[in-house]
Design a protein around this motif. Structure first.
Motif, mmCIF file in Angstrom:
data_model
loop_
_atom_site.group_PDB
_atom_site.id
_atom_site.type_symbol
_atom_site.label_atom_id
_atom_site.label_comp_id
_atom_site.label_asym_id
_atom_site.label_seq_id
_atom_site.Cartn_x
_atom_site.Cartn_y
_atom_site.Cartn_z
ATOM 1 N N PRO A 36 0.843 -1.194 0.000
ATOM 2 C CA PRO A 36 0.000 0.000 0.000
ATOM 3 C C PRO A 36 0.881 1.248 0.000
ATOM 4 N N PRO A 37 0.329 2.400 -0.390
ATOM 5 C CA PRO A 37 1.119 3.628 -0.463
ATOM 6 C C PRO A 37 1.863 3.966 0.830
ATOM 7 N N SER A 38 1.246 3.729 1.975
ATOM 8 C CA SER A 38 1.906 4.068 3.240
ATOM 9 C C SER A 38 3.165 3.232 3.472
ATOM 10 N N LEU A 39 3.130 1.960 3.103
ATOM 11 C CA LEU A 39 4.297 1.097 3.266
ATOM 12 C C LEU A 39 5.393 1.485 2.277
ATOM 13 N N THR A 40 5.003 1.803 1.049
ATOM 14 C CA THR A 40 5.970 2.249 0.042
ATOM 15 C C THR A 40 6.663 3.518 0.531
ATOM 16 N N ALA A 41 5.892 4.478 1.028
ATOM 17 C CA ALA A 41 6.459 5.735 1.524
ATOM 18 C C ALA A 41 7.400 5.480 2.696
ATOM 19 N N SER A 42 6.972 4.661 3.629
ATOM 20 C CA SER A 42 7.796 4.366 4.795
ATOM 21 C C SER A 42 9.135 3.753 4.394
ATOM 22 N N ALA A 43 9.099 2.791 3.488
ATOM 23 C CA ALA A 43 10.331 2.144 3.031
ATOM 24 C C ALA A 43 11.253 3.148 2.338
ATOM 25 N N LEU A 44 10.679 4.049 1.558
ATOM 26 C CA LEU A 44 11.504 5.039 0.856
ATOM 27 C C LEU A 44 12.086 6.064 1.831
ATOM 28 N N PHE A 45 11.353 6.428 2.874
ATOM 29 C CA PHE A 45 11.899 7.351 3.873
ATOM 30 C C PHE A 45 13.078 6.701 4.608
ATOM 31 N N VAL A 46 12.955 5.422 4.934
ATOM 32 C CA VAL A 46 14.043 4.700 5.601
ATOM 33 C C VAL A 46 15.249 4.600 4.659
ATOM 34 N N ALA A 47 15.000 4.297 3.390
ATOM 35 C CA ALA A 47 16.095 4.206 2.418
ATOM 36 C C ALA A 47 16.790 5.554 2.255
ATOM 37 N N THR A 48 16.010 6.627 2.223
ATOM 38 C CA THR A 48 16.587 7.966 2.093
ATOM 39 C C THR A 48 17.492 8.268 3.279
ATOM 40 N N LYS A 49 17.052 7.933 4.475
ATOM 41 C CA LYS A 49 17.859 8.160 5.675
ATOM 42 C C LYS A 49 19.138 7.328 5.626
ATOM 43 N N ALA A 50 19.071 6.122 5.080
ATOM 44 C CA ALA A 50 20.267 5.276 4.970
ATOM 45 C C ALA A 50 21.263 5.855 3.961
ATOM 46 N N ILE A 51 20.755 6.420 2.882
ATOM 47 C CA ILE A 51 21.618 7.005 1.850
ATOM 48 C C ILE A 51 22.219 8.332 2.323
ATOM 49 N N PHE A 52 21.417 9.111 3.042
ATOM 50 C CA PHE A 52 21.843 10.422 3.529
ATOM 51 C C PHE A 52 21.736 10.458 5.055
ATOM 52 N N PRO A 53 22.650 9.801 5.771
ATOM 53 C CA PRO A 53 22.513 9.695 7.228
ATOM 54 C C PRO A 53 22.596 11.036 7.958
ATOM 55 N N GLU A 54 23.140 12.038 7.303
ATOM 56 C CA GLU A 54 23.313 13.331 7.971
ATOM 57 C C GLU A 54 22.040 14.170 8.014
ATOM 58 N N ILE A 55 21.019 13.804 7.230
ATOM 59 C CA ILE A 55 19.800 14.617 7.246
ATOM 60 C C ILE A 55 18.960 14.297 8.469
ATOM 61 N N PRO A 56 18.279 15.299 8.999
ATOM 62 C CA PRO A 56 17.421 15.048 10.162
ATOM 63 C C PRO A 56 16.141 14.320 9.739
ATOM 64 N N VAL A 57 15.497 13.720 10.687
ATOM 65 C CA VAL A 57 14.206 13.086 10.419
ATOM 66 C C VAL A 57 13.145 14.014 10.984
#
Length: 75
Positions: A36-57
């Motif tokens: 579902p869209p919420s799971l897709t978004a959640s996975a992409l937010f986690v991936a983004t944080k892994a790629i760019f660890p310096e950005i805040p959440v």
């Protein structure tokens, strides 16, 4: 079948936005392969944080991430 499903994803930066684009992916599948869209978004937010660890959440980061997931694809 899930083994032959194609999930295309392109990540690109346009101006001040990070865009994840799933155009060209196969249609939804029966069973536990589509998300579902919420799971897709959640996975992409986690991936983004892994790629760019310096950005805040925080909300500011979420607002600049755009997810293009056409109906009946990925969702």
């Amino acid at each position: 079948s899930a083994a032959s499903d194609v999930y295309k994803r392109q990540a690109r930066i346009e101006e001040d936005r990070l865009i994840y684009d799933f155009n060209g992916s196969d249609p939804q599948a029966i069973g536990g392969v589509s998300a579902p869209p919420s799971l897709t978004a959640s996975a992409l937010f986690v991936a983004t944080k892994a790629i760019f660890p310096e950005i805040p959440v925080n909300q500011g980061v979420y607002e600049v991430i755009e997810i293009v997931a056409p109906e009946q694809r990925i969702r």
